[in-house]
Design a protein around this motif. Structure first.
Motif, short mmCIF file in Angstrom:
data_model
loop_
_atom_site.label_atom_id
_atom_site.label_comp_id
_atom_site.label_asym_id
_atom_site.label_seq_id
_atom_site.Cartn_x
_atom_site.Cartn_y
_atom_site.Cartn_z
N GLY A 168 -5.04 -14.51 -9.02
CA GLY A 168 -4.88 -13.21 -9.19
C GLY A 168 -6.16 -12.98 -10.78
N LEU A 169 -6.44 -14.32 -11.43
CA LEU A 169 -7.44 -14.36 -12.24
C LEU A 169 -9.06 -15.25 -12.05
N ALA A 170 -9.33 -14.74 -10.65
CA ALA A 170 -10.65 -15.74 -10.00
C ALA A 170 -12.09 -14.49 -10.89
N ASP A 171 -11.74 -13.27 -11.27
CA ASP A 171 -12.94 -12.80 -11.76
C ASP A 171 -11.93 -12.30 -13.68
N TYR A 172 -11.55 -13.15 -13.98
CA TYR A 172 -10.95 -12.88 -15.08
C TYR A 172 -12.39 -13.23 -16.51
N LEU A 173 -12.91 -12.77 -17.33
CA LEU A 173 -13.60 -13.15 -18.70
C LEU A 173 -13.08 -12.70 -20.03
N PHE A 174 -14.06 -13.79 -20.49
CA PHE A 174 -12.80 -13.70 -22.10
C PHE A 174 -14.25 -13.72 -23.05
N LEU A 175 -14.03 -12.99 -23.93
CA LEU A 175 -14.46 -12.02 -24.83
C LEU A 175 -13.94 -12.35 -26.43
N PRO A 176 -14.38 -13.56 -27.24
CA PRO A 176 -13.78 -13.67 -28.33
C PRO A 176 -14.82 -13.38 -29.12
N PHE A 177 -14.63 -12.55 -30.30
CA PHE A 177 -15.54 -12.71 -31.18
C PHE A 177 -15.04 -12.39 -33.25
N LEU A 178 -15.68 -12.22 -34.13
CA LEU A 178 -15.96 -12.32 -35.12
C LEU A 178 -16.43 -10.79 -35.26
#
Length: 200
Positions: free
Chosen positions: A122-132
């Protein structure tokens, strides 16, 4: 990154949590996050903090922090080891570059794809957006915050900064959390999403 992983747990635990005391929150995202943190099976909180937990502190929902970004995919980027708060590294690659307008200014952020997480169901299309941003260390967690995204069909993607959440290590040092790359610094105050956690 963790919030998708506990979605199934939330579905089964939300009704139980609500039957005892109402789950606080002005939006669905806030209520789901509070339910997750209240539940001993999914909460990153230390036991002593969870026992007195009433709800996370959020900035007031603000629609100006919901933006449509242009996604420039970068298909040939190499995997690299993103540092974490422990000796562990997280294999990631830059999936693309997001460009958007916020408070009258144009900004860019790298959005990442995790080598391990995309193999999970279920996470094949997951993207991670970290920010400061400029609230870090004051109103929000000093190490920055995360947003969960999914790969869009086209070249635009909605970023809702009201759904920005803290790494688990903001609540408990036992967790290993990816360190936000400095390139993902936004030179403004993002007064949306989860605020800094006041530990007891």
């Amino acid at each position: 990154m963790k919030s998708f992983l506990i979605a199934i747990v939330l579905i089964s635990t939300l009704s139980c949590a609500q039957s005892k005391t109402p789950v606080l929150g002005d939006t669905e995202f806030q209520r789901e996050l509070n339910a997750e943190y209240k539940d001993a099976t999914s909460s990153p909180l230390k036991d002593k903090d969870r026992k007195t937990f009433k709800g996370l502190d959020f900035f007031t929902f603000d629609s100006t922090y919901v933006v449509n970004a242009y996604l420039k995919r970068t298909p040939n980027t190499e995997w690299f080891d993103m540092k974490t708060t422990t000796s562990r590294v997280s294999p990631e690659r830059i999936y693309g570059i997001l460009t958007f307008e916020l408070k009258g200014q144009s900004y860019t952020l790298n959005v990442y794809q995790g080598k391990d997480i995309i193999k999970r169901e279920g996470l094949a299309d997951y993207l991670f957006l970290p920010f400061l941003d400029d609230t870090n260390g004051e109103e929000s967690y000093g190490g920055g915050r995360y947003i969960d995204l999914r790969i869009p069909e086209g070249d635009t993607i909605e970023i809702d900064f009201n759904k920005a959440y803290n790494p688990y290590c903001a609540y408990n040092e036992k967790y290993s959390c990816p360190i936000v790359p400095r390139v993902n610094y936004l030179a403004l105050e993002v007064r949306a999403g989860v605020k800094a956690f006041k530990k007891h």
